[in-house]
Design an enzyme around this catalytic site. Structure first.
Site, short mmCIF file in Angstrom:
data_model
loop_
_atom_site.label_atom_id
_atom_site.label_comp_id
_atom_site.label_asym_id
_atom_site.label_seq_id
_atom_site.Cartn_x
_atom_site.Cartn_y
_atom_site.Cartn_z
N LYS A 115 -54.52 -64.08 69.65
CA LYS A 115 -54.94 -63.28 68.48
C LYS A 115 -54.54 -63.94 67.16
O LYS A 115 -55.29 -63.87 66.18
CB LYS A 115 -54.38 -61.88 68.56
N THR A 116 -53.35 -64.57 67.12
CA THR A 116 -52.92 -65.21 65.88
C THR A 116 -53.88 -66.33 65.50
O THR A 116 -54.23 -66.51 64.33
CB THR A 116 -51.49 -65.75 66.01
N ASP A 158 -53.00 -57.49 60.94
CA ASP A 158 -52.51 -57.95 62.24
C ASP A 158 -51.57 -56.91 62.83
O ASP A 158 -50.96 -56.11 62.09
CB ASP A 158 -51.79 -59.29 62.06
N GLU A 159 -51.44 -56.89 64.15
CA GLU A 159 -50.55 -55.96 64.85
C GLU A 159 -50.84 -54.51 64.41
O GLU A 159 -49.93 -53.72 64.17
CB GLU A 159 -49.07 -56.30 64.59
N GLN A 195 -49.84 -52.28 73.60
CA GLN A 195 -48.56 -52.82 73.15
C GLN A 195 -48.00 -52.04 71.96
O GLN A 195 -47.19 -52.56 71.20
CB GLN A 195 -48.70 -54.30 72.78
N ARG A 224 -44.44 -60.63 79.24
CA ARG A 224 -43.69 -61.75 78.64
C ARG A 224 -43.57 -62.91 79.62
O ARG A 224 -43.27 -64.03 79.22
CB ARG A 224 -42.28 -61.32 78.23
#
Length: 725
Positions: free
Chosen positions: A38-39, A218-219, A249, A600
Site C-alpha cells: 500500500k505504501t 494513509d492508514e 487491521q 507479521r
C-alpha cells in the site's frame, strides 16, 4: 495504458495497484491487505498525479499517523518525482498544528502557542483541582482527550458516552476554560478546532478546498471521529479524495480509532470506487489462510482474502504448554533451533498481549544466552530529563505556558515554594500578563532563598530570550547552542549527571542527544517553533536499537507495520486474549489484533497457550483462547509432547506434570471419528476428526446437526459430552 506504454516507475505494479494509481475519479477507497504494497501505491500515486496529470504538488495534501510514515511517503514520492517535495505530506496532528498557526488569530490564539501532551494536560487538571490525586488527574485528562477524539465539547448532550461521572462535564468545562486562558492547545484541539471552524466558516473552508485539490489519507482505518469530520470539511465536491486502509487491521479503538470510518466510507461518499489489494508479498499462503480463518469470524468487515505471491511454506504450529515457564522454554527452543539452522536472532519476534508478559522472557532468556530487545519501552521524548529541557523551550516560545513554567521554575530546586508559584500563576490570570512578567512583579513580595532563586530563573529566561532575538548573528550558534547553554546555566546537566552516578542511568547522554537534535534548527523564533512541533508530534522514535541482532519482545499492538521471518504469538488463553469481558465490538477488535499479529510472519508462525498461568501471584488453570477454537484445525499442526526436545531444561515436579502424560493417553480412546456428541450451545453433532497431543489432550472437530463445524479440547471444556447409544 499498455505495459509497453507505462513509464518505468509504473511497470513493477500489479494490475490492482496500477488501477489504484491511475484512477482519476473524485472518490477512491483502496482496501489494502497486510503486505500488499500500500505504501508503494500511495507514494506512486502522488508522483503520478504530479508527473502525468500535471497537478501542482502544492495542491496535494497527504496525511498519515506518524512522522516516520510521513517522511517515508515524501522520500519515496520524491524518488520518482523530485518536485513532490513541495507537496504537503504530514501527520493528521501536524497538519492541524500547521493550520492553527496559519490561522491563529481566527482561533483567538497567538502564533507561538504550545501543544500540550497527555502529561501536560494532567498537570493542567491538577492546577485547577489541586485536591485531585495525580491518578485522578491523569484519568480525567484521558477522558477529555477521548471526548475530543469523538468530537464532543463540554456541553455535548451525548458526553455521557465518554463518562457517566456526574462531575466530568464540569471538570471538562473548567479544563477548557483554563487551557484557553493559557493560550495553548492540546493534541485533541489540533484536530477538533480546525474541524469545528471549517464547519462554520464558509470563506475559510472554500479557500482551503481551493488550496488542496487532492487529498490522500494513509492508514485510514486508524482515523477517529474528529479526523473524519475534518476530512469531510477539507474535501469538497471537486476534490480528489483517496483513502487507503484495511478494516481488518483497525486495532486502536482504545485510542479513539473508529473502524466505521472505513466501513461506511462508500455510504458517506457516494460513487466511491473500491479497489482491493489482495496480493500479499510478505507471507506464505499457509500463514495467510490461518489469518483469514481468524478474521472471517468478524461481522463488521468489507471482506477480502489475501493471496500469497510466494510459494512453499510450512503449516503454522500450535503448542499447548503447561505454564509460562514452559512457554518461555519452548520459545527458547524455537530460537535456538533457528540459530542452528543458520538464522539470526533478529529474525524472530515474540508477541504478547500485555507488556507485563515480557517479564518472564527478561528473567529467563539470559539463562539461555539469548539476546533480546524490548519494543515499547519509554520513548525518548517522554523521559523526565528530556521533558524538562523541552519545557524550557516551550516556555521560551510562550511565557503564558503554565505547565512548562511549573515544571522548570524550581528544577533543580531554587528554594521557590509552591505558594510562591501559585501566587505567580494567580497574578498572571488576574492581570492577563504572561508568567515571566508576573514573576518579575511578584518578585518584590518574595523573601529569602526563594527570592534569589526566582531572580536566577528570570535571568535565565531573559538571557535565553536575548540569545533567541539575536539569532544567528552570532556566528555558529544554533538552537542546539541555546539548549546547551540552558542545560549548563540552569544546573540541570549537573543535576542529572549526579543521578547518573547514583543509578547508573544515561540521563546526561539523553540531554546531549536533544542538543544534537536541536542543532539542526536555526536559532530563531521560527526555528524554535518548528523544532517544538516536530518533537511534540513525533510518535515514532523509540529508545531501542532497531538494528540490534537480538530477539524482539513486543506487544501485538506495537507490531503494526512490522514484519519478521519467524513470529511466536504467546499467551493465547481465554481471559488473557481475549479477556472474558470483551464482547461485541471489543471482541472483534481483539480478533483483528490477532490477525495483525499473525500476518507479521513471513516464513514461520508459532502459537502458544498455557494450561496454567500465574496471575497476581497465584497459579490459575486456564482454557485456550476462543480464537484458537475458531481456527480450522486443518490449517495448523498441533505440536505435541513427542516433538519436545529430549531433555528440556525445565520440568515440573508437581502432580500436574505427572498427570499430564497419562491423561492424554487415557482420553485418546474416549473420542473418535463417528461418535455422537452433545454440546450445551450447539446441540447434537458427530465427530469428524480427532488430533492427538500428549500435552493438550485430543483436539476434537465436530459437525453439528445445524451444519456448524467447531473444535474443542475436551480437557478444557465440560460442555461437550458423548452420547451413548
Amino acid at each position: 495504458m499498455t505495459f509497453g506504454q507505462r513509464p518505468a516507475y509504473l511497470q513493477g505494479l500489479n494490475p490492482e495497484q496500477l488501477e489504484a494509481v491511475c484512477y482519476d475519479g473524485t472518490r477512491l477507497l483502496i482496501l489494502a491487505g497486510a503486505g500488499t504494497g500500500k505504501t508503494r501505491v500511495i507514494t506512486t500515486k502522488i508522483a503520478y498525479l504530479v508527473r502525468e496529470k500535471h497537478i501542482p504538488p502544492e495542491s496535494i495534501l497527504a496525511v498519515t499517523f506518524t512522522n516516520k510514515a510521513a517522511n517515508e511517503m515524501r522520500e519515496r514520492a520524491m524518488d520518482i518525482e523530485p518536485s513532490c517535495e513541495r507537496a504537503v505530506i504530514r501527520t493528521f496532528h501536524s497538519f492541524g498544528a500547521w493550520f492553527l498557526r496559519r490561522n491563529a488569530q481566527l482561533f483567538g490564539l497567538k502564533r507561538e502557542f504550545t501543544i500540550y501532551d497527555d502529561e501536560d494536560s494532567a498537570e493542567l487538571v491538577h492546577s485547577i483541582f489541586p485536591t485531585f490525586s495525580k491518578r485522578d488527574c491523569s484519568d480525567y485528562a484521558f477522558l477529555i482527550a477521548k471526548a475530543k477524539d469523538y468530537g464532543l465539547s463540554p456541553d455535548a448532550p451525548n458526553l455521557g458516552f465518554i463518562s457517566r461521572h456526574p462531575e466530568f462535564r464540569r471538570i471538562y468545562a473548567a479544563y477548557e476554560e483554563r487551557l484557553r486562558a493559557t493560550g495553548n492547545v492540546d493534541f485533541g484541539d489540533l484536530i477538533l478546532m480546525p474541524a469545528q471552524f471549517l464547519e462554520k466558516d464558509d470563506a475559510v473552508r472554500s479557500r482551503t478546498r481551493q488550496r488542496f485539490r487532492v487529498i490522500l489519507v494513509d492508514e485510514y482505518q486508524d482515523s477517529n471521529v474528529a479526523q473524519f469530520r475534518l476530512l469531510q470539511q477539507l474535501a469538497g465536491a471537486e476534490t480528489m479524495l483517496c483513502v487507503v486502509g484495511d478494516d481488518d487491521q483497525s486495532i486502536y479503538r482504545f485510542r479513539g480509532a473508529e473502524v466505521r470510518n472505513i466501513l461506511n466510507f462508500q455510504t458517506v461518499f457516494p460513487e466511491t470506487k473500491l479497489i482491493k489489494l489482495e496480493r500479499n508479498y510478505r507471507s506464505h499462503q499457509k500463514i495467510l489462510d490461518l489469518a483469514h480463518s481468524i478474521v472471517e469470524h468478524n461481522a463488521s468487515r468489507l471482506g477480502k482474502k489475501l493471496l500469497a505471491t510466494r510459494t512453499g511454506g510450512t503449516k503454522p504450529k500450535l503448542a499447548i504448554l503447561d505454564d509460562q515457564d514452559q512457554e518461555i522454554e519452548y520459545c527458547a527452543y524455537i530460537v535456538q533451533q533457528h540459530l542452528r539452522d543458520g538464522g539470526r536472532w533478529r529474525d524472530i519476534a515474540i508477541l504478547y498481549r500485555t507488556n507485563a508478559q515480557s517479564l518472564g522472557f527478561e528473567r529467563l532468556f539470559p539463562r539461555y544466552d539469548i539476546p533480546y530487545r524490548i519494543v515499547g519501552a519509554l520513548r525518548f521524548y517522554e523521559r523526565e530529563e528530556v521533558k524538562d529541557m523541552l519545557a524550557f523551550l516551550a516556555f521560551l516560545a510562550n511565557p503564558r505556558d503554565e505547565i512548562s513554567f511549573k515544571r522548570i521554575v524550581n528544577k533543580p530546586s531554587r528554594g521557590i515554594g509552591a505558594a510562591s508559584i501559585e501566587k505567580i500563576v494567580a497574578s498572571a490570570l488576574q492581570t492577563g500578563s504572561d508568567l515571566l512578567g508576573a514573576s518579575k512583579k511578584v518578585l518584590r513580595d518574595i523573601h529569602g532563598k526563594g527570592k534569589d532563586g526566582l531572580r536566577q530563573f528570570i535571568a535565565l529566561i531573559d538571557e535565553a530570550r536575548t540569545s533567541l532575538e539575536r539569532g544567528t548573528s552570532d556566528e555558529g550558534r544554533t538552537l542546539g547552542t541555546l539548549v546547551a547553554d540552558f542545560a549548563q546555566n540552569s544546573g540541570l546537566i549537573d543535576f542529572y549527571r549526579g543521578k547518573d552516578k547514583i543509578a547508573g542511568t544515561q540521563k546526561e547522554e539523553n540531554i546531549e542527544e536533544l542538543i544534537n537534535a536541536a542543532s539542526d534548527s536555526p536559532l530563531s523564533e521560527d526555528g524554535l517553533l518548528e523544532f517544538l512541533d516536530s518533537v511534540m508530534l513525533d510518535q515514532s522514535r523509540q529508545a531501542n536499537d532497531t538494528n540490534a541482532d537480538a530477539v524482539t519482545l513486543i506487544t501485538m499492538h506495537n507490531t503494526k507495520g512490522l514484519e519478521f521471518p519467524t513470529v511466536i504469538v504467546t499467551g493465547l488463553e481465554q481471559g488473557l486474549f481475549p479477556r472474558n469481558d470483551e464482547e461485541g465490538e471489543d471482541l472483534e477488535e481483539q480478533r483483528r489484533l490477532f490477525y495483525v499479529a499473525v500476518t507479521r510472519a513471513k516464513d514461520q508462525l508459532y502459537l502458544t497457550a498455557c494450561r496454567w498461568r500465574r496471575l497476581h501471584g497465584k497459579l490459575f488453570e486456564t482454557m485456550p483462547s476462543r480464537f484458537l477454537t475458531e481456527i480450522d484445525p486443518e490449517l495448523y499442526e498441533l505440536w505435541g509432547a513427542s516433538r519436545w526436545p529430549p531433555q528440556p531444561t525445565y520440568r515440573h515436579a508437581d502432580s500436574r506434570s505427572a498427570a499430564g502424560g497419562t491423561e492424554g493417553a487415557a482420553t485418546k480412546a474416549e473420542w473418535a471419528p463417528g461418535m455422537t456428541v452433545y454440546h450445551d450451545e450447539y446441540g447434537n453433532g458427530t465427530i469428524i476428526k480427532v488430533t492427538t497431543s500428549q500435552s493438550a489432550g485430543p483436539l476434537v472437530v465436530v459437525k453439528f446437526d445445524s451444519g456448524k463445524v467447531a473444535q474443542f479440547f475436551p480437557k478444557y471444556t465440560k460442555k461437550l459430552e458423548r452420547v451413548e447409544h
